[in-house]
Design a protein around this motif. Structure first.
Motif, PDB file in Angstrom:
ATOM      1  N   LEU A  11       0.856  -1.186   0.000  1.00 33.16           N
ATOM      2  CA  LEU A  11       0.000   0.000   0.000  1.00 33.16           C
ATOM      3  C   LEU A  11       0.891   1.236   0.000  1.00 33.16           C
ATOM      4  O   LEU A  11       1.824   1.340   0.811  1.00 33.16           O
ATOM      5  CB  LEU A  11      -0.890  -0.004   1.243  1.00 33.16           C
ATOM      6  CG  LEU A  11      -1.710   1.252   1.512  1.00 33.16           C
ATOM      7  CD1 LEU A  11      -2.733   1.477   0.404  1.00 33.16           C
ATOM      8  CD2 LEU A  11      -2.395   1.140   2.871  1.00 33.16           C
ATOM      9  N   GLN A  13       0.847   5.730  -0.853  1.00 30.89           N
ATOM     10  CA  GLN A  13       0.056   6.914  -1.135  1.00 30.89           C
ATOM     11  C   GLN A  13       0.302   7.401  -2.564  1.00 30.89           C
ATOM     12  O   GLN A  13       1.369   7.129  -3.144  1.00 30.89           O
ATOM     13  CB  GLN A  13       0.403   8.032  -0.154  1.00 30.89           C
ATOM     14  CG  GLN A  13      -0.015   7.738   1.268  1.00 30.89           C
ATOM     15  CD  GLN A  13       0.229   8.918   2.185  1.00 30.89           C
ATOM     16  OE1 GLN A  13       0.988   9.825   1.874  1.00 30.89           O
ATOM     17  NE2 GLN A  13      -0.436   8.913   3.340  1.00 30.89           N
ATOM     18  N   PRO A  14      -0.647   8.120  -3.132  1.00 32.56           N
ATOM     19  CA  PRO A  14      -0.421   8.693  -4.465  1.00 32.56           C
ATOM     20  C   PRO A  14       0.858   9.530  -4.484  1.00 32.56           C
ATOM     21  O   PRO A  14       1.129  10.278  -3.543  1.00 32.56           O
ATOM     22  CB  PRO A  14      -1.662   9.558  -4.672  1.00 32.56           C
ATOM     23  CG  PRO A  14      -2.723   8.892  -3.865  1.00 32.56           C
ATOM     24  CD  PRO A  14      -2.019   8.382  -2.642  1.00 32.56           C
ATOM     25  N   LYS A  88      -0.191   6.364  -9.087  1.00 29.40           N
ATOM     26  CA  LYS A  88      -1.527   6.953  -9.125  1.00 29.40           C
ATOM     27  C   LYS A  88      -2.550   5.913  -8.657  1.00 29.40           C
ATOM     28  O   LYS A  88      -2.296   4.702  -8.771  1.00 29.40           O
ATOM     29  CB  LYS A  88      -1.869   7.370 -10.553  1.00 29.40           C
ATOM     30  CG  LYS A  88      -0.879   8.325 -11.186  1.00 29.40           C
ATOM     31  CD  LYS A  88      -1.247   8.600 -12.641  1.00 29.40           C
ATOM     32  CE  LYS A  88      -0.256   9.547 -13.302  1.00 29.40           C
ATOM     33  NZ  LYS A  88      -0.628   9.806 -14.722  1.00 29.40           N
ATOM     34  N   PRO A  89      -3.703   6.356  -8.189  1.00 30.13           N
ATOM     35  CA  PRO A  89      -4.733   5.387  -7.784  1.00 30.13           C
ATOM     36  C   PRO A  89      -5.081   4.404  -8.901  1.00 30.13           C
ATOM     37  O   PRO A  89      -5.388   3.235  -8.621  1.00 30.13           O
ATOM     38  CB  PRO A  89      -5.915   6.283  -7.430  1.00 30.13           C
ATOM     39  CG  PRO A  89      -5.283   7.549  -6.956  1.00 30.13           C
ATOM     40  CD  PRO A  89      -4.085   7.733  -7.847  1.00 30.13           C
ATOM     41  N   GLU A  90      -5.015   4.848 -10.138  1.00 27.98           N
ATOM     42  CA  GLU A  90      -5.354   3.962 -11.260  1.00 27.98           C
ATOM     43  C   GLU A  90      -4.287   2.898 -11.511  1.00 27.98           C
ATOM     44  O   GLU A  90      -4.490   2.008 -12.354  1.00 27.98           O
ATOM     45  CB  GLU A  90      -5.617   4.761 -12.542  1.00 27.98           C
ATOM     46  CG  GLU A  90      -4.543   5.764 -12.900  1.00 27.98           C
ATOM     47  CD  GLU A  90      -4.890   7.176 -12.421  1.00 27.98           C
ATOM     48  OE1 GLU A  90      -5.336   7.328 -11.257  1.00 27.98           O
ATOM     49  OE2 GLU A  90      -4.668   8.127 -13.202  1.00 27.98           O
ATOM     50  N   THR A  92      -3.534   0.896  -9.167  1.00 22.73           N
ATOM     51  CA  THR A  92      -3.947  -0.171  -8.261  1.00 22.73           C
ATOM     52  C   THR A  92      -4.367  -1.406  -9.046  1.00 22.73           C
ATOM     53  O   THR A  92      -5.221  -1.336  -9.931  1.00 22.73           O
ATOM     54  CB  THR A  92      -5.108   0.299  -7.374  1.00 22.73           C
ATOM     55  OG1 THR A  92      -4.641   1.363  -6.529  1.00 22.73           O
ATOM     56  CG2 THR A  92      -5.629  -0.835  -6.510  1.00 22.73           C
ATOM     57  N   GLN A 108      -0.159  -7.697  -4.911  1.00 22.24           N
ATOM     58  CA  GLN A 108      -1.121  -6.597  -4.895  1.00 22.24           C
ATOM     59  C   GLN A 108      -0.404  -5.269  -4.714  1.00 22.24           C
ATOM     60  O   GLN A 108       0.426  -5.118  -3.808  1.00 22.24           O
ATOM     61  CB  GLN A 108      -2.127  -6.797  -3.758  1.00 22.24           C
ATOM     62  CG  GLN A 108      -3.120  -5.659  -3.599  1.00 22.24           C
ATOM     63  CD  GLN A 108      -4.126  -5.604  -4.731  1.00 22.24           C
ATOM     64  OE1 GLN A 108      -4.695  -6.618  -5.120  1.00 22.24           O
ATOM     65  NE2 GLN A 108      -4.366  -4.398  -5.245  1.00 22.24           N
ATOM     66  N   THR A 110      -1.598  -1.337  -4.135  1.00 23.80           N
ATOM     67  CA  THR A 110      -2.717  -0.461  -3.855  1.00 23.80           C
ATOM     68  C   THR A 110      -2.200   0.952  -3.642  1.00 23.80           C
ATOM     69  O   THR A 110      -1.332   1.176  -2.795  1.00 23.80           O
ATOM     70  CB  THR A 110      -3.485  -0.916  -2.609  1.00 23.80           C
ATOM     71  OG1 THR A 110      -3.942  -2.262  -2.793  1.00 23.80           O
ATOM     72  CG2 THR A 110      -4.675  -0.013  -2.346  1.00 23.80           C
ATOM     73  N   VAL A 111      -2.737   1.872  -4.426  1.00 22.74           N
ATOM     74  CA  VAL A 111      -2.343   3.280  -4.319  1.00 22.74           C
ATOM     75  C   VAL A 111      -3.553   4.049  -3.798  1.00 22.74           C
ATOM     76  O   VAL A 111      -4.558   4.192  -4.492  1.00 22.74           O
ATOM     77  CB  VAL A 111      -1.891   3.843  -5.678  1.00 22.74           C
ATOM     78  CG1 VAL A 111      -1.382   5.270  -5.502  1.00 22.74           C
ATOM     79  CG2 VAL A 111      -0.807   2.953  -6.286  1.00 22.74           C
ATOM     80  N   SER A 112      -3.439   4.515  -2.578  1.00 27.80           N
ATOM     81  CA  SER A 112      -4.572   5.165  -1.939  1.00 27.80           C
ATOM     82  C   SER A 112      -4.090   6.053  -0.808  1.00 27.80           C
ATOM     83  O   SER A 112      -3.105   5.741  -0.132  1.00 27.80           O
ATOM     84  CB  SER A 112      -5.540   4.110  -1.395  1.00 27.80           C
ATOM     85  OG  SER A 112      -6.594   4.716  -0.668  1.00 27.80           O
ATOM     86  N   SER A 113      -4.828   7.143  -0.596  1.00 26.72           N
ATOM     87  CA  SER A 113      -4.515   8.021   0.523  1.00 26.72           C
ATOM     88  C   SER A 113      -5.341   7.638   1.748  1.00 26.72           C
ATOM     89  O   SER A 113      -5.225   8.267   2.796  1.00 26.72           O
ATOM     90  CB  SER A 113      -4.756   9.471   0.134  1.00 26.72           C
ATOM     91  OG  SER A 113      -6.079   9.656  -0.335  1.00 26.72           O
TER      92      SER A 113
END
Length: 113
Positions: A11, A13-14, A88-90, A92, A108, A110-113
């Motif tokens: 995981l 962050q952007p 970027k979130p995309e 993910t 996996q 995952t790009v998320s704040s």
């Protein structure tokens, strides 16, 4: 036969970075092109980047300038890397290593704040 072991997902962050690794063992003498694919939920698996034994690389347009693929031969293994920057979130997805019609289990990202 080629055995593949992937690592490096997680995981982030952007704007962050991750590096994926895929180590191939077994019949590595037969390896030419190696590649990273990814599959997001509800989408088809797509090629992210590939690299030949001669070092020629290709990238999906969506990752050009942000991702870098490389490979390293050490003893009886070949390790392929995917350095992912400015995530970027995309981005993910589950990322899969592909070598000589063999697939890794996936890791996996995952790009998320």
């Amino acid at each position: 036969q080629v055995q593949l072991v992937e690592s490096g997902g997680g995981l982030v962050q952007p704007g962050g970075s991750l590096r994926l690794s895929c180590t191939a063992s077994g019949s590595i003498y037969s390896i030419d092109a190696m590649g990273w694919y990814r599959q997001a939920p509800g989408k088809q698996r797509e090629l992210v980047a590939s690299i030949t034994s001669g070092g020629r690389t290709t990238y999906a347009d969506s990752v050009k300038g942000r991702f870098t693929i490389s490979r390293d031969n050490v003893r009886n293994t070949v390790t392929m890397y995917l350095q992912m920057n400015s995530l970027k979130p995309e981005d993910t997805a589950v990322y899969y290593c592909h070598v000589n019609d063999n697939w890794g289990r996936g890791t996996q990202v995952t790009v998320s704040s």
